[in-house]
Design an enzyme around this catalytic site. Sequence first.
Site, PDB file in Angstrom:
ATOM      1  N   HIS A  96       0.850  -1.204   0.000  1.00 56.79           N
ATOM      2  CA  HIS A  96       0.000   0.000   0.000  1.00 56.79           C
ATOM      3  C   HIS A  96       0.887   1.257   0.000  1.00 56.79           C
ATOM      4  CE1 HIS A  96      -3.432   2.487   1.843  1.00 56.79           C
ATOM      5  NE2 HIS A  96      -2.373   3.236   2.057  1.00 56.79           N
ATOM      6  N   GLU A  97       1.867   1.295   0.913  1.00 57.42           N
ATOM      7  CA  GLU A  97       2.750   2.472   1.005  1.00 57.42           C
ATOM      8  C   GLU A  97       3.601   2.619  -0.253  1.00 57.42           C
ATOM      9  OE1 GLU A  97       2.198   4.611   3.221  1.00 57.42           O
ATOM     10  OE2 GLU A  97       0.894   3.340   4.423  1.00 57.42           O
ATOM     11  N   HIS A 108       1.777   4.525  -2.882  1.00 58.29           N
ATOM     12  CA  HIS A 108       1.933   5.980  -2.756  1.00 58.29           C
ATOM     13  C   HIS A 108       3.278   6.418  -3.359  1.00 58.29           C
ATOM     14  CE1 HIS A 108      -1.538   6.607  -0.236  1.00 58.29           C
ATOM     15  NE2 HIS A 108      -1.102   5.822   0.738  1.00 58.29           N
TER      16      HIS A 108
HETATM   17 ZN   LIG Z   1      -2.078   5.221   2.468  1.00 58.32          ZN
END
Ligand SMILES: [Zn+2]
Length: 374
Positions: A72-73, A76
């Site tokens: 998830h990170e 980004h």
């Molecule tokens: Zn996030």
Amino acid sequence: MSVSSRTDHIQIARVIGIPIYLHFSWLIIFGLIVWTLSTGYFPAQYPDLPASSYWAKGLVASVLFFISILVHELGHAVVARRHGLRTRSITLFIFGGVALLEKDPRDGRAEFWIAAAGPLVSLTLAGLFYACATLPFVGPSAAAVARYLALINLILALFNLVPAFPMDGGRLLRGALWGSMGKARATRIASGAGTFFAFFLIFAGVFSLLRGDPLGGLWYILIGWFIKDASAASYQQVRLDEVLRGVTVRDAMVEGVVTIPSTGSVAEAAREHFMRTGYGGYPVTRGEAVVGLLCLKDVLRLSAEEREATSVQGAMRPLTDAIVTEPDAPLPVAIARMAQAGTARLLVMHGDELVGLLTMNGVVRRLKVREGLG
Ligand SMILES: [Zn+2]
């Protein structure tokens, strides 16, 4: 501007050039997740299996959950890179992760898509794990773990989409408002929503506690507290940036500075300058040339006898880039240099010529005036 201390983090890996840190709180949370899965979730969902089977599922599911948060990170980080922004680090901690970008995105569009990337990754992972669970050749144990991961990634996506700055949803909100009302107002609204949600979580936590669910209650309170602090801090940062925008060293420096000669003793300098004026430091000159900076701190380090015996030259900080700035340098850069040098003053030099002194007190006074006058 702030550099977080690394004392409570350990680096565990480096992925696509980004250092991955683990906050110590994660170790406790990781243990807690393995424990709740192995003794609560899996036994309730799939009864009548041996305990070893529950612990194996719990451990594998926790590790994959951990990897899901990391992915998830990284989502980004990858989109940030496409918008020309470097990710300084990714830290996994108490209830998720934080991808620390080198600076804020340039515009609302970039902010929006960088923020959207994480939840989109989590939703995709939820879909993939759900698909895995339904494949005919996947055994019942693996399917059970996959179903849990589909659920937890869905929860992760939805929780992060709550419009509370600095969570992903709050960043989406700020990105969407930024274009029409400017960054400052958009941040104010998004962090206001963050504070509101934080208090909502804290109240929900207290309510759960009163209803006899201590673990769930404390969990809500902890997360709420974190969001409250983080949204306040982000708002402060934006305000500081706003106040400092376009301000140079020249705007905040003191001119007509008194200097002291390098040849006298420190005791003399203390008597004739420090005690008389109460200033915290003086530029030191030899003839016409500036050769260093003598700070009160340097004087106080010496005993009374040492002050008599030591020359100003011997006690001062010699002239290096670390204690010098230029009149046209942006003020935030100069403040960062002060922090690095561990001094509350810098010599402002134009070439070889001393044009002023920048002091932390002067900076603070200047900011108060600027803020007060709007
Ligand atoms: Zn996030």
